[in-house]
Design a protein around this motif. Structure first.
Motif, PDB file in Angstrom:
ATOM      1  N   PRO A  15      -1.391 -64.083   6.558  1.00 59.77           N
ATOM      2  CA  PRO A  15      -2.805 -63.716   6.721  1.00 59.77           C
ATOM      3  C   PRO A  15      -3.731 -64.309   5.664  1.00 59.77           C
ATOM      4  CG  PRO A  15      -1.396 -61.791   6.918  1.00 59.77           C
ATOM      5  CD  PRO A  15      -0.539 -62.914   6.442  1.00 59.77           C
ATOM      6  N   ARG A  16      -3.244 -64.398   4.439  1.00 57.51           N
ATOM      7  CA  ARG A  16      -4.037 -64.994   3.351  1.00 57.51           C
ATOM      8  C   ARG A  16      -3.196 -66.075   2.701  1.00 57.51           C
ATOM      9  NH1 ARG A  16      -6.462 -60.841  -0.655  1.00 57.51           N
ATOM     10  NH2 ARG A  16      -6.921 -62.839  -1.638  1.00 57.51           N
ATOM     11  N   VAL A  17      -3.494 -67.302   3.052  1.00 57.48           N
ATOM     12  CA  VAL A  17      -2.715 -68.443   2.561  1.00 57.48           C
ATOM     13  C   VAL A  17      -2.709 -68.483   1.041  1.00 57.48           C
ATOM     14  CG1 VAL A  17      -2.531 -70.957   2.607  1.00 57.48           C
ATOM     15  CG2 VAL A  17      -3.144 -69.725   4.679  1.00 57.48           C
ATOM     16  N   ASP A  18      -3.807 -68.087   0.407  1.00 59.67           N
ATOM     17  CA  ASP A  18      -3.904 -68.127  -1.051  1.00 59.67           C
ATOM     18  C   ASP A  18      -2.921 -67.178  -1.729  1.00 59.67           C
ATOM     19  OD1 ASP A  18      -5.594 -66.080   0.094  1.00 59.67           O
ATOM     20  OD2 ASP A  18      -6.507 -65.779  -1.879  1.00 59.67           O
ATOM     21  N   ARG A  19      -2.502 -66.113  -1.045  1.00 60.29           N
ATOM     22  CA  ARG A  19      -1.558 -65.153  -1.641  1.00 60.29           C
ATOM     23  C   ARG A  19      -0.104 -65.497  -1.347  1.00 60.29           C
ATOM     24  NH1 ARG A  19      -3.575 -59.815  -3.276  1.00 60.29           N
ATOM     25  NH2 ARG A  19      -1.445 -59.196  -2.856  1.00 60.29           N
ATOM     26  N   GLU A  20       0.134 -66.356  -0.364  1.00 56.91           N
ATOM     27  CA  GLU A  20       1.485 -66.791  -0.003  1.00 56.91           C
ATOM     28  C   GLU A  20       2.401 -65.633   0.385  1.00 56.91           C
ATOM     29  OE1 GLU A  20       3.138 -69.572  -2.797  1.00 56.91           O
ATOM     30  OE2 GLU A  20       1.298 -70.736  -2.872  1.00 56.91           O
ATOM     31  N   GLU A  21       1.830 -64.571   0.923  1.00 59.36           N
ATOM     32  CA  GLU A  21       2.612 -63.449   1.429  1.00 59.36           C
ATOM     33  C   GLU A  21       2.711 -63.595   2.933  1.00 59.36           C
ATOM     34  OE1 GLU A  21       1.122 -60.158  -1.838  1.00 59.36           O
ATOM     35  OE2 GLU A  21       0.094 -60.286   0.091  1.00 59.36           O
ATOM     36  N   PHE A  22       3.848 -63.202   3.487  1.00 64.08           N
ATOM     37  CA  PHE A  22       4.028 -63.385   4.928  1.00 64.08           C
ATOM     38  C   PHE A  22       4.975 -62.357   5.503  1.00 64.08           C
ATOM     39  CE2 PHE A  22       7.207 -66.033   2.833  1.00 64.08           C
ATOM     40  CZ  PHE A  22       8.373 -65.699   3.500  1.00 64.08           C
ATOM     41  N   LEU A  23       4.897 -62.233   6.836  1.00 67.12           N
ATOM     42  CA  LEU A  23       5.869 -61.479   7.616  1.00 67.12           C
ATOM     43  C   LEU A  23       6.426 -62.415   8.681  1.00 67.12           C
ATOM     44  CD1 LEU A  23       4.146 -58.022   8.239  1.00 67.12           C
ATOM     45  CD2 LEU A  23       6.058 -58.528   6.740  1.00 67.12           C
TER      46      LEU A  23
END
Length: 126
Positions: A15-23
């Motif tokens: 959802p937020r590429v800058d945070r590099e978090e994903f599901l």
């Protein structure tokens, strides 16, 4: 029993590429020897909404449906769907800076690519 090599990528919702978090939301599996390319996906709307409030979940599902169209070679996949199967997998595994991104390419051996796709989805998505 025939052993066939395959490659797969896990599709990630970022959802937020800058945070590099994903599901993880899906898996694309390509088996050249059997001319197999398909995606198995599942969006846990409650989990994804909690992870990324405000994310347009319908757009995520639309993007996954586009991937399904590329795999199937039908109109949902646009121009990419008209390419040879190996090029379609190449398109799907290429890094992207969008909400839906492929992870690294992995490989394996199977006698049944469709069954392994389901197994991978069940193991890696959710």
């Amino acid at each position: 029993m025939t052993s066939l090599s395959y490659q797969y990528v896990v599709l990630r919702c970022v959802p937020r590429v800058d945070r590099e978090e994903f599901l993880n939301v899906g898996v694309v599996l390509y088996c050249q020897a059997s001319d197999f390319l398909d995606v198995a996906w599942e969006v846990d709307r409650d989990r994804l909404a909690a992870f990324a409030p405000g994310l347009d979940l319908d757009r995520v599902c639309d993007a996954l449906d586009f991937v399904a169209g590329v795999c199937a070679g039908d109109r949902r996949g646009g121009a990419a769907a008209g390419k040879p199967i190996s090029q379609r997998f190449g398109f799907l595994k290429a890094p992207k800076s969008t909400v839906l991104q492929p992870g690294p390419v992995h490989g394996g051996i199977t006698a049944d690519p469709a069954a392994d796709l389901t197994r991978l989805r069940d193991h890696l998505v959710g």
